[in-house]
Write an enzyme that holds these catalytic residues in place. Structure first.
Site, short mmCIF file in Angstrom:
data_model
loop_
_atom_site.label_atom_id
_atom_site.label_comp_id
_atom_site.label_asym_id
_atom_site.label_seq_id
_atom_site.Cartn_x
_atom_site.Cartn_y
_atom_site.Cartn_z
N ASP A 8 23.69 43.37 35.60
CA ASP A 8 24.98 43.15 36.23
C ASP A 8 25.04 41.65 36.53
OD1 ASP A 8 27.38 43.69 37.77
OD2 ASP A 8 26.13 43.43 39.56
N ASP A 10 27.57 39.77 39.15
CA ASP A 10 27.85 39.40 40.55
C ASP A 10 26.82 40.04 41.48
OD1 ASP A 10 30.31 38.07 39.83
OD2 ASP A 10 31.27 40.01 39.68
N GLY A 45 31.04 46.28 42.23
CA GLY A 45 30.85 46.94 40.93
C GLY A 45 32.08 47.63 40.38
N ARG A 48 38.93 45.37 39.65
CA ARG A 48 39.81 44.66 40.58
C ARG A 48 40.85 45.60 41.19
NH1 ARG A 48 42.48 39.74 37.72
NH2 ARG A 48 40.30 39.52 37.11
N SER A 115 33.55 42.54 35.84
CA SER A 115 34.45 41.42 36.11
C SER A 115 35.09 40.87 34.84
CB SER A 115 33.69 40.30 36.81
OG SER A 115 34.53 39.17 36.95
N ASN A 117 36.24 38.01 34.89
CA ASN A 117 35.88 36.59 34.97
C ASN A 117 34.47 36.31 34.46
OD1 ASN A 117 38.27 35.44 36.41
ND2 ASN A 117 37.68 36.94 37.97
N ASP A 169 23.20 45.58 41.87
CA ASP A 169 23.23 45.42 43.33
C ASP A 169 24.24 46.35 43.99
OD1 ASP A 169 25.51 44.04 42.32
OD2 ASP A 169 25.69 43.00 44.23
#
Ligand code: G6P
Ligand code: MG
Length: 223
Positions: A8, A10, A45, A48, A115, A117, A169
């Site tokens: 992952d 972030d 996780g 958005r 994400s 991004n 996480d």
């Protein structure tokens, strides 16, 4: 035998989870919704728009879909502002060395982030070439805890799901990895991530020599 490690982004590779939290908190404040780090765990996780829905659930607010989209975009504008100021110094300690070490051991190394991004963040961090395959939020239909993102990453890495270890996480991410039939290393608190096969406080602490001990799953029956 474990043949691939899927990360992952972030909160696992870099502390962008902090920036997601700060941007959601800013939006929550505008909406008059109390929002704590504990509340934020539910947003980790997930996509958005799903995050937007959870925030509104926390505030007991109903809102038209297009307004939800407008506010989620506003949050993203703030997140992107924070991220654009980021430097490679914000990569978690030991992570670049770990990625290199895993590849030297013949592991395939993938990234699977909800994400949209993710490509920009990887570019800013100089990590675009550190992965053999990348899946981001633009490539999937179902958000974690659905296993889609990890199954797609495994397919791109050309390995079977039971040959993969996921580093996550988020609770939703741990559940997604297990649903994909993969082993999972949780990064964070044991209390939060106890369903993972192993939990470590930070990614850099992972010892690649322990990969063999994570090979606990059986091949999934083919449908
Ligand atoms: C990651 C983060 C989530 C975030 C999601 C979507 O999974 O853990 O907190 O909401 O990506 O990110 P995006 O950058 O597309 O809004
Ligand atoms: Mg994460």
């Amino acid at each position: 035998m474990i043949k691939a490690c899927i990360f992952d982004l972030d909160g696992v590779i870099v502390d962008t989870a902090r920036y997601h939290f700060l941007a959601w908190k800013r939006l929550a404040a505008e909406l008059g919704i109390p929002f704590t780090e504990a509340d934020n765990e539910r947003l980790k996780g997930v996509s958005r728009l799903r995050s937007m829905e959870i925030l509104l659930e926390l505030g007991h607010i109903t809102m038209a879909r297009d307004e939800q989209e407008r506010l989620a975009n506003k949050k993203n504008g703030w997140f992107v502002e924070y991220v654009e100021r980021m430097t490679p110094a914000e990569i978690f300690p030991g992570v670049p060395a770990l990625l290199k070490d895993l590849r030297q051991r013949g592991q395939r190394v993938g990234l699977a982030s909800s994400s949209k991004n993710a490509p920009r963040v990887l570019a800013l961090l100089g990590l675009a070439d550190a992965f053999d395959a990348m899946v981001d939020g633009t490539m999937i239909v179902h958000t974690k805890p659905d296993p889609e993102i990890f199954l797609l990453a495994a397919r791109k890495l050309n390995v079977a799901p039971h040959q993969c270890v996921v580093f996550e996480d988020a609770e939703a991410g741990v559940d997604a990895a297990l649903a994909a039939g993969m082993a999972c290393v949780g990064i964070g608190s044991e209390e939060q991530l106890h369903r993972a096969d192993l939990v470590l406080p930070t990614t850099g602490e992972f010892d690649p020599a322990t990969l063999a001990t994570l090979d606990v799953r059986q091949p999934r029956p083919t449908p």
